[in-house]
Design a protein around this motif. Structure first.
Motif, PDB file in Angstrom:
ATOM      1  N   HIS A  98      20.991  20.780  45.055  1.00 40.65           N
ATOM      2  CA  HIS A  98      22.422  21.031  44.919  1.00 40.65           C
ATOM      3  C   HIS A  98      23.121  19.708  44.659  1.00 40.65           C
ATOM      4  N   LEU A  99      23.960  19.693  43.622  1.00 39.99           N
ATOM      5  CA  LEU A  99      24.633  18.476  43.193  1.00 39.99           C
ATOM      6  C   LEU A  99      26.137  18.641  43.145  1.00 39.99           C
ATOM      7  N   LEU A 100      26.825  17.525  43.318  1.00 39.41           N
ATOM      8  CA  LEU A 100      28.235  17.385  42.994  1.00 39.41           C
ATOM      9  C   LEU A 100      28.282  16.343  41.882  1.00 39.41           C
ATOM     10  N   LEU A 136      30.090  21.415  40.642  1.00 39.01           N
ATOM     11  CA  LEU A 136      28.916  21.721  41.450  1.00 39.01           C
ATOM     12  C   LEU A 136      27.844  22.310  40.539  1.00 39.01           C
ATOM     13  N   ALA A 137      26.602  21.995  40.854  1.00 37.05           N
ATOM     14  CA  ALA A 137      25.487  22.553  40.090  1.00 37.05           C
ATOM     15  C   ALA A 137      24.277  22.712  40.987  1.00 37.05           C
ATOM     16  N   LYS A 138      23.443  23.659  40.599  1.00 36.41           N
ATOM     17  CA  LYS A 138      22.130  23.845  41.212  1.00 36.41           C
ATOM     18  C   LYS A 138      21.119  23.578  40.105  1.00 36.41           C
ATOM     19  N   ILE A 139      20.107  22.788  40.426  1.00 35.20           N
ATOM     20  CA  ILE A 139      19.113  22.469  39.411  1.00 35.20           C
ATOM     21  C   ILE A 139      17.702  22.682  39.959  1.00 35.20           C
ATOM     22  N   MET A 150      47.145  22.353  47.778  1.00 32.93           N
ATOM     23  CA  MET A 150      46.214  21.380  48.310  1.00 32.93           C
ATOM     24  C   MET A 150      45.557  21.948  49.554  1.00 32.93           C
ATOM     25  N   LYS A 151      44.298  22.277  49.395  1.00 37.33           N
ATOM     26  CA  LYS A 151      43.515  22.793  50.514  1.00 37.33           C
ATOM     27  C   LYS A 151      42.131  22.166  50.453  1.00 37.33           C
ATOM     28  N   PRO A 152      41.481  22.042  51.600  1.00 40.28           N
ATOM     29  CA  PRO A 152      40.107  21.527  51.591  1.00 40.28           C
ATOM     30  C   PRO A 152      39.192  22.464  50.818  1.00 40.28           C
ATOM     31  N   ILE A 153      38.170  21.888  50.214  1.00 43.79           N
ATOM     32  CA  ILE A 153      37.166  22.653  49.481  1.00 43.79           C
ATOM     33  C   ILE A 153      35.851  22.523  50.235  1.00 43.79           C
ATOM     34  N   ASN A 154      35.307  23.656  50.647  1.00 46.97           N
ATOM     35  CA  ASN A 154      34.037  23.660  51.360  1.00 46.97           C
ATOM     36  C   ASN A 154      32.911  23.754  50.329  1.00 46.97           C
ATOM     37  N   LEU A 155      32.144  22.679  50.194  1.00 51.02           N
ATOM     38  CA  LEU A 155      31.116  22.609  49.156  1.00 51.02           C
ATOM     39  C   LEU A 155      29.993  23.618  49.370  1.00 51.02           C
ATOM     40  N   LYS A 156      29.604  23.839  50.618  1.00 46.32           N
ATOM     41  CA  LYS A 156      28.545  24.824  50.893  1.00 46.32           C
ATOM     42  C   LYS A 156      29.008  26.230  50.510  1.00 46.32           C
TER      43      LYS A 156
END
Length: 121
Positions: A94-96, A32-35, A1-7
């Motif tokens: 950028h999407l989650l 995560l996706a880039k559109i 369990m660790k934080p996830i940095n979205l950037k």
């Protein structure tokens, strides 16, 4: 369990319309996706989809309207509702996404943009 940095995770890939899995929550996947530009009209008969905009402006098209989803906002597309995510003026968004693990990328629609595997990053 660790934080996830979205950037940081978004910086690991550049391909648009190619989702990447960053976590699992029970039988739900966090993606995560880039559109950019327009996707494929499709629906998911048995699954809802949550789209959160992390960067940019999402234009979620429905057959009767378009909803504008801005950075920091989210939209839930209910199961069975036909939709087409898109962007305007060449903007990369950028999407989650949060959806069931067995959700097909483009529902029952087969298209050259359809992905069947979401790499884990």
């Amino acid at each position: 369990m660790k934080p996830i940095n979205l950037k940081e995770k978004h910086a690991l890939f550049s391909k648009q319309w190619h989702p990447h899995q960053i976590a699992m929550v029970d039988d739900m996947q966090v993606i995560l996706a880039k559109i950019k530009d327009e996707f494929v009209w499709h629906s998911h008969e048995n699954e809802d989809e949550l789209f959160q905009v992390l960067k940019g402006t999402l234009h979620m098209k429905f057959r009767d309207r378009t909803e504008i989803v801005k950075e920091g906002e989210l939209i839930v597309v209910p199961k069975g509702v036909e939709h087409c995510p898109s962007t305007e003026n060449g903007e990369e968004v950028h999407l989650l996404l949060f959806e069931k693990k067995n959700t097909a990328h483009t529902g029952d629609v087969q298209h050259e943009m359809t992905q069947t595997h979401y790499p884990k990053i």
